[in-house]
Design a protein around this motif. Structure first.
Motif, short mmCIF file in Angstrom:
data_model
loop_
_atom_site.label_atom_id
_atom_site.label_comp_id
_atom_site.label_asym_id
_atom_site.label_seq_id
_atom_site.Cartn_x
_atom_site.Cartn_y
_atom_site.Cartn_z
N LYS A 151 4.43 -6.99 7.90
CA LYS A 151 4.33 -6.85 9.36
C LYS A 151 5.43 -5.95 9.90
CE LYS A 151 3.10 -10.50 11.59
NZ LYS A 151 3.13 -11.84 12.22
N LEU A 152 6.65 -6.10 9.40
CA LEU A 152 7.75 -5.25 9.84
C LEU A 152 7.47 -3.79 9.47
CD1 LEU A 152 10.53 -4.68 10.99
CD2 LEU A 152 11.53 -5.43 8.81
N ASN A 153 6.97 -3.57 8.28
CA ASN A 153 6.64 -2.22 7.85
C ASN A 153 5.56 -1.61 8.75
OD1 ASN A 153 6.77 0.03 5.93
ND2 ASN A 153 4.72 -0.61 5.32
N ASP A 154 4.57 -2.43 9.11
CA ASP A 154 3.50 -1.95 10.00
C ASP A 154 4.07 -1.53 11.36
OD1 ASP A 154 1.59 -2.38 8.08
OD2 ASP A 154 0.92 -4.31 8.89
N GLY A 160 6.38 5.29 14.27
CA GLY A 160 6.61 6.65 13.79
C GLY A 160 7.86 6.85 12.97
N PHE A 161 8.41 5.76 12.40
CA PHE A 161 9.62 5.89 11.58
C PHE A 161 9.30 6.61 10.27
CE2 PHE A 161 13.12 2.84 12.99
CZ PHE A 161 12.69 2.83 14.31
N HIS A 169 17.03 1.26 8.94
CA HIS A 169 16.83 0.21 9.95
C HIS A 169 16.73 -1.16 9.28
CE1 HIS A 169 15.48 -1.72 13.65
NE2 HIS A 169 14.56 -2.32 12.90
N ILE A 170 16.01 -1.25 8.19
CA ILE A 170 15.84 -2.53 7.51
C ILE A 170 17.16 -3.03 6.95
CG2 ILE A 170 14.80 -3.65 5.49
CD1 ILE A 170 12.28 -2.00 6.07
#
Length: 217
Positions: A151-154, A160-161, A169-170
């Motif tokens: 979900k975080l990746n989505d 647009g990362f 960021h992660i």
């Protein structure tokens, strides 16, 4: 000084462990999940305990960041014992309504780029990692609950990362989440005990505040 350095080393070790777990999800999401499920044999009681701890991590990180939990669910031990499929818990928060738009875009197959404030993204990222980080703190690994990472990746892709921006960021979010949970471990334990009894959100918040007040220096 020595105690501070030891804590710093432990934190960095934990951050590295969580980061490597996240990377493994990105590289081989399905195979990693399958291998984890095959390797880790647990009892219903252990599974239920893990779910409670995981959801308490989400709840506590959200509350500490000023994100109000609006609803939570913890499966009963009996449901886990009956081996009900996909028995998981969840915590819903006020302020993450953008997820509905993301899911709508995904279902519609649209490529619209999302737009949310950096504060909302930072809060969401830490909250979504709260469960996984809690498991790493307690068990040294996360027991196959990778949907949060997906979900975080989505969300990051929707915003647009680039891959390098995602990674940076992660790592930032993992570091901050580890710090929050380490600094308030007594509050999380008290919260988990309260959530396990399916108490109202107001009672859960009282448990957090009482623990923080008691352990303030």
């Amino acid at each position: 000084m020595a105690a501070y350095l030891l804590l710093a080393l432990l934190n960095w070790s934990l951050i590295d462990s969580v980061s490597r777990s996240i990377e493994s999800v990105y590289v081989q999401e399905d195979s990693v999940r399958t291998s984890k499920e095959m390797e880790i044999k647990t009892s219903p009681e252990e599974d239920w305990f893990s779910v409670v701890q995981h959801e308490s991590g989400h709840f506590l990180v959200g509350y500490l960041l000023g994100v109000l939990p609006r609803h939570y669910e913890i499966p009963t031990l009996e449901a886990v014992r009956q081996n009900v499929s996909n028995v998981t818990g969840r915590v819903e928060f006020v302020g993450f309504e953008f997820l509905k738009q993301l899911m709508k875009d995904d279902v519609d197959g649209q490529m619209n780029q999302g737009n949310i404030s950096s504060k909302t993204l930072n809060n969401f990222s830490c909250v979504i990692l709260g469960g996984m980080v809690t498991e790493h703190i307690l068990f040294g690994y996360s027991e196959g609950l990778y949907s949060d990472i997906v979900k975080l990746n989505d969300v990051l892709r929707w915003l647009g990362f680039t891959e390098s921006e995602k990674e940076a960021h992660i790592k930032w979010a993992v570091s901050n989440t580890v710090s929050l949970l380490h600094s308030h471990k007594e509050a999380r334990v008290s919260l988990a005990e309260t959530m396990a009894k399916a108490k109202p959100i107001s009672t859960c918040i009282e448990a957090i505040e009482s623990a923080i007040s008691t352990h303030q220096i």
